[in-house]
Structures are given as C-alpha cells and as structure tokens.
Scaffold this active site. Structure first.
Site, short mmCIF file in Angstrom:
data_model
loop_
_atom_site.label_atom_id
_atom_site.label_comp_id
_atom_site.label_asym_id
_atom_site.label_seq_id
_atom_site.Cartn_x
_atom_site.Cartn_y
_atom_site.Cartn_z
N HIS A 61 0.83 -1.22 0.00
CA HIS A 61 0.00 0.00 0.00
C HIS A 61 0.85 1.25 0.00
O HIS A 61 0.43 2.29 -0.48
CB HIS A 61 -1.00 -0.03 1.16
N GLU A 84 -11.60 -10.01 -5.34
CA GLU A 84 -10.17 -10.07 -5.03
C GLU A 84 -9.80 -11.30 -4.23
O GLU A 84 -8.67 -11.42 -3.75
CB GLU A 84 -9.72 -8.79 -4.30
N ASP A 124 -4.75 -8.12 -4.53
CA ASP A 124 -5.05 -9.22 -3.62
C ASP A 124 -5.37 -10.50 -4.38
O ASP A 124 -4.95 -11.59 -3.97
CB ASP A 124 -6.22 -8.85 -2.70
N CYS A 148 -9.59 -2.33 -10.54
CA CYS A 148 -9.02 -1.21 -9.80
C CYS A 148 -7.69 -1.58 -9.15
O CYS A 148 -7.07 -0.75 -8.49
CB CYS A 148 -10.00 -0.67 -8.76
C1 PEP Z 1 -6.54 -4.83 -4.77
O1 PEP Z 1 -6.44 -5.71 -3.93
O2 PEP Z 1 -6.21 -4.96 -5.97
C2 PEP Z 1 -7.08 -3.50 -4.41
C3 PEP Z 1 -7.36 -2.60 -5.30
O3 PEP Z 1 -7.22 -3.25 -3.08
P1 PEP Z 1 -5.98 -2.94 -2.11
O4 PEP Z 1 -4.76 -2.77 -2.95
O5 PEP Z 1 -6.31 -1.70 -1.37
O6 PEP Z 1 -5.94 -4.13 -1.24
MG MG Z 2 -7.40 -5.49 -2.03
#
Ligand code: PEP
Ligand code: MG
Length: 536
Positions: free
Chosen positions: A184, A425, A449, A496
């Site tokens: 993140h 995910e 994920d 996303c």
């Molecule tokens: C993902 O898992 O691709 C996602 C967009 O959520 P995060 O990266 O915040 O876990």
């Molecule tokens: Mg995620």
C-alpha cells in the site's frame, strides 16, 4: 559517490537530502550527565516538538479533518502543561537525562489522566505518552515522522499509516530497504506521483541522514553523494520525461474510445480529498476506488460520522458530477492503527480484514455507511465491499445498507441511493462470480489481492515477489472469467488493482471486455492514449 540498486515502485527522478526514518531504534536515554545541559536540551526539544506538531496540524487541516487537527493542537497545549514541565525539571535535577525524564514524567502524567472520570480527559492519557515519546525521540536524535523540508525519505520499510503522516509536498522520493511494488505504500507513492524504490541494497546507518542522494525511479538506481555528471544525466532524463508528460496532454478531454469504437471508462484510485483534486487534474472520468481506510489511518481515534461525511462529500463535490465509487473500509492486514484494537494475527492477510472487520464491528461499519449515503445526496456515489468471499457476506452487508438507508429516511436526513458493487479479489469470489453477479450492480477486480491469494504469494513479502506475478495465466484466465460472468448477468466489470495500468495488458483487458479501468491519477492520460490507439 556510491551507487546501488533497488526495484522501482514508481518512476521519476529526485535529487535531495536524505531524511532517515528509523523509528524502531531504541531511544538512547544516556544524556550528558550535566543537569543544566539536559535542561537546555529539553527546552530545545519542546520547541522542535511544537514545530513538528504544527506541521502535522497544517497537513491535517488540508487532508484529514477538524477532530484530527484538535488532537494535535491539544498535544501542542500539553507541551506547555506546567505540571508536566515541572515534573521533568525535578527529574533532571535529580540526575536523569532529559530523554529519560520526559519518558518518566510522561508515564506519570499519563497515569493521572487515565485515572480521571471524564472520558475526554481519560483519552488524553495516550496524548501525553505520545508527546513524551516525541520529546525523547528528538532528544536522542531519532527522526520522528515529520519532514520539515523537502527530502528523500529513507527507511527500512514504511507502513501506509506512516506514509500518510508525512507531508506529501516535502517527499522528494521514497526509498526503502524492504517493501514490495504492490504494497500500500508503493500504491500511495504512485497515487502521489512520488519516485519510489523498494528493496534497495542500501545499509541504513545514522550517518546517511542529511547526505545528498539521487534517485532514478526508471532504472531503480540510487546514488549517494552524486557527482555533477550524474546529476546532469538525471536532469536530462527528467527533462525528457517532462516532455513525454507534456505530449500526453493531447489526450486530455478526449473520449476513451478504441479505433473500432469500444468505449472504456478510465477512472482514478484515491485515498483522500487531496487525491480527488489530483484525479481531476489527471483528467480521470470518475473515481473507481476511494480507499476509505486511509481516512482511518494515521490518527488516534475513529473519525466520526460528520468527519467522514465531510471527507466523502468533499470528494463528491471535487469530482463535479463524475461518479465516485467508495470502498467501505478495508482495514486489517498492513493497514492498522492502534485505536482499532485489531488482534495480533498469525496471518493477517487471511484474517479479520475488509468486510470481515466490518461485519464484526457493525457500529463502525454503519457510521461509515451513513456518511457515504449522506454524501451520495451530492452526486453519483456507489458503494463497494472489499474482500468478499461468499454470497452470505454480500447479503449481510446489503441488508445493513438497507437499514442505514431506512434510518436516514426516518430521521429526515438527506441522502442518496448508491449502487452497490463488490471487489473481486479473493479466488472464491472469482470462482463464484456468476452467482455474485446476480446480487450486485457491478464488479471491480482487485488484482493486487487476487494475485496474492491465487498464487499463495504474500504481496508484502519481498522474498516472494517473483512468485507474486500478476501476469501468471491463473490471474489472466480468472480475469477473463470475471468479466464474462459480469456481462452474462448484465452488470459491468472494472479493474481497480494496480494491473489496470499495466501497459502490456491494456489490449488484453479491452479484448476481455472490461468496461472500466481505474488507475493512479497520474496514469490516466497514458492509459487513454493506449486505449485510443488500440485496434480492439
Ligand atoms: C486490490 O487488492 O487490488 C485492491 C485494489 O485493493 P488494495 O490494494 O487496497 O488491497
Ligand atoms: Mg485489495
């Protein structure tokens, strides 16, 4: 001059002084042994702490909300608390170092606050401890999480809650010894357009603080004490890059339509109000993922409904009628804050995160949902649940949404009626996507994920990065299946996760039929160019 390598997490060039963040070093409380010198050092540390808090408050005023600002202001006031100051002085006179005196006085004052009946005063116990730690860290020359001037931030690793506390305008680059490109923190760096390297070879030592460093986020190289020639070469590279960015301006305001007429919506991923402004500057057509949990990180207590509403509503207003997809908090795993009281888990990525946290903490979930529903009165807002694995979770989450909506109606509070979608995910959600598609209005695939869970390779763990390959056929076949399941049920599907911005896969995603791709604000125009030039 000394060069080394790392893995680029976000491209770009930066040259500047190193700010070393080594927060886990034990605080050195030795001191000089001279009470007068210690008293003077303490007075200087108080001034420095006050300046740090002022800077954090300024940052909070822009991004976080009044309650957070107040906490920092209260901490500033505590720095002038006569009882605390007298207590420190007595301890120094008795021979303690300034750092030790601050820590001990902090502990004692904090215990007094904790014993009070008034809930507000009780809660200040943590603040006084925080202040004491800040003072001790300054006195032992440890960098606190603050960045008074533009610098390259160098750290062993950085958590998302730490990164969001840094004033973004002063971060020239992020360089970590650990970390991964899908963490993140790396995602935050991309959102903020900050050159970033992870897994660098650098040996962290205090003597690096303040030294000159050059970071090349294109090649993954860093140079300590760069010579003139290196800086010149990097500046040339930076100029060439700026030229490319200027060329992309030709795609601003253009529809995102392929040569054969297929339209795909290009949205942006954001974490707060400031990012929404960046999304507008980047010409995003909407927000495909508002990571709500960032509104909960880097603070001492839960945001209340009004604070959340203000943040969501500001995003909605900033987007001027463009759609905003708000993900309900995906707290847990690497996204943590002390006040949340998250349990220590052996495998936090498989633990109580995302929707699991929300279903176990309905009060927190409902406060967030009320704020989202209210913000939806101001523009097109959708809600999306993270970490869904089973149909019953969607049913439960939807039914909580319905109660929240009914409650707002009964209270006569203005609200909208958001569409409801899920993130795909987890492998379970992907495999059951035909069933889930019957229950929601849209899908958005979280490839970060989905990749780690499909391949059993931790996205945070540098050692398994080669195994966490989002180009793996298992991931790509799964993506095709998810898009197909959505379309069979007549709903739309987007991506996303970070993969949405992968230049090698744009054509493939278009062929799979994805309707929306959501990327970092700075990547929108480059993606639109690829879409518009595609024959698909
Ligand atoms: C993902 O898992 O691709 C996602 C967009 O959520 P995060 O990266 O915040 O876990
Ligand atoms: Mg995620």
């Amino acid at each position: 001059m000394k060069q080394g390598k790392g893995i680029p997490a976000f491209a770009g060039i930066a040259v500047g002084k190193v700010c070393l963040l080594q927060r886990n070093r034990p605080i050195d409380t030795t001191g000089s042994g001279d009470p007068q010198q210690e008293q003077e050092s303490f007075a200087r540390a108080c001034k420095e702490a006050d300046a740090q808090l002022e800077q954090l408050a300024e940052h909070a005023r822009k991004d976080l909300g009044e309650e957070q600002v107040m906490i920092l202001e209260v901490q500033q006031m505590m720095l002038q608390d006569q009882d605390f100051l007298d207590n420190v002085t007595v301890k120094i006179r008795k021979g303690a170092s300034a750092a030790q005196a601050a820590l001990d006085a902090g502990k004692e004052c904090s215990a007094e606050f904790a014993a009070l009946d008034d809930e507000y005063m009780k809660a200040r116990a943590a603040d006084i401890q925080d202040i004491a730690r800040r003072l001790a860290a300054i006195l032992s020359n440890q960098d606190a999480i603050s960045l008074p001037e533009p610098a390259i931030v160098l750290a062993e690793d950085l958590g998302p809650s730490e990164t969001i506390q840094l004033p973004r305008e002063n971060i020239l680059a992020l360089v970590t010894k650990q970390g991964s490109t899908n963490s993140h923190t790396a995602i935050l760096a991309r959102t903020l357009n900050i050159p970033s390297l992870v897994q660098t070879e650098i040996e962290l030592s205090p003597e690096l603080a303040g030294r000159q460093m050059a970071v090349d986020g294109f090649t993954g190289t860093y140079t300590l004490d760069p010579d003139e020639q290196t800086i010149k070469a990097l500046n040339a590279c930076r100029n060439a890059q700026s030229q490319k960015v200027r060329e992309l301006e030709a795609w601003r305001g253009k529809p995102s339509v392929t040569q054969s007429g297929k339209t795909v919506r290009i949205y942006a991923n954001i974490g707060n109000v400031e990012d929404a402004k960046a999304a507008m500057c980047g010409d995003a057509e909407g927000i495909g993922l508002l990571r709500s949990e960032f509104l909960y990180l880097g603070r001492e207590d839960y945001p209340n409904e009004q604070e959340l509403y203000t943040a969501y509503r500001s995003v909605v207003d900033t987007m001027q009628g463009k759609p905003v997809i708000v993900r309900t908090i995906d707290i847990g795993a690497d996204k943590r804050a002390d006040y949340l009281g998250l349990k220590e888990e052996e495998n936090p990525a498989l633990g109580e995160r995302g929707i699991r946290f929300c279903l176990g903490r309905e009060d927190v979930f409902c406060t967030g949902l009320r704020a989202i529903y209210r913000a939806a009165a101001g523009g097109p807002v959708s809600i999306m649940f993270p970490m869904i694995a089973s149909a019953w979770e969607v049913e439960k989450a939807r039914s909580i949404c319905e109660s929240v909506e009914a409650e707002l109606t009964a209270q006569g509070i203005a609200h909208g009626k958001p569409e409801i979608g899920v993130m795909i995910e987890t492998p379970a959600a992907a495999i059951c996507s035909e069933q889930l598609a019957q229950m929601v209005d849209f899908f958005s695939v979280g490839t970060n994920d989905l990749t780690q869970y499909l391949l059993a390779a931790d996205r945070q763990n540098a050692a398994v990065m080669p195994y966490c390959d989002p180009h793996h056929p298992a991931v790509l076949n799964m993506l095709a299946y998810i898009a197909e399941s959505a379309h069979k049920a007549g709903i739309w599907a987007g991506i996303c996760g970070e993969l949405a911005a992968d230049p090698q896969l744009t054509e493939r995603f278009l062929k799979m039929g994805f309707d929306e791709l959501s990327v970092a604000p700075g990547e929108v125009l480059a993606l639109r160019k690829r879409v518009c030039e595609s024959e698909v």
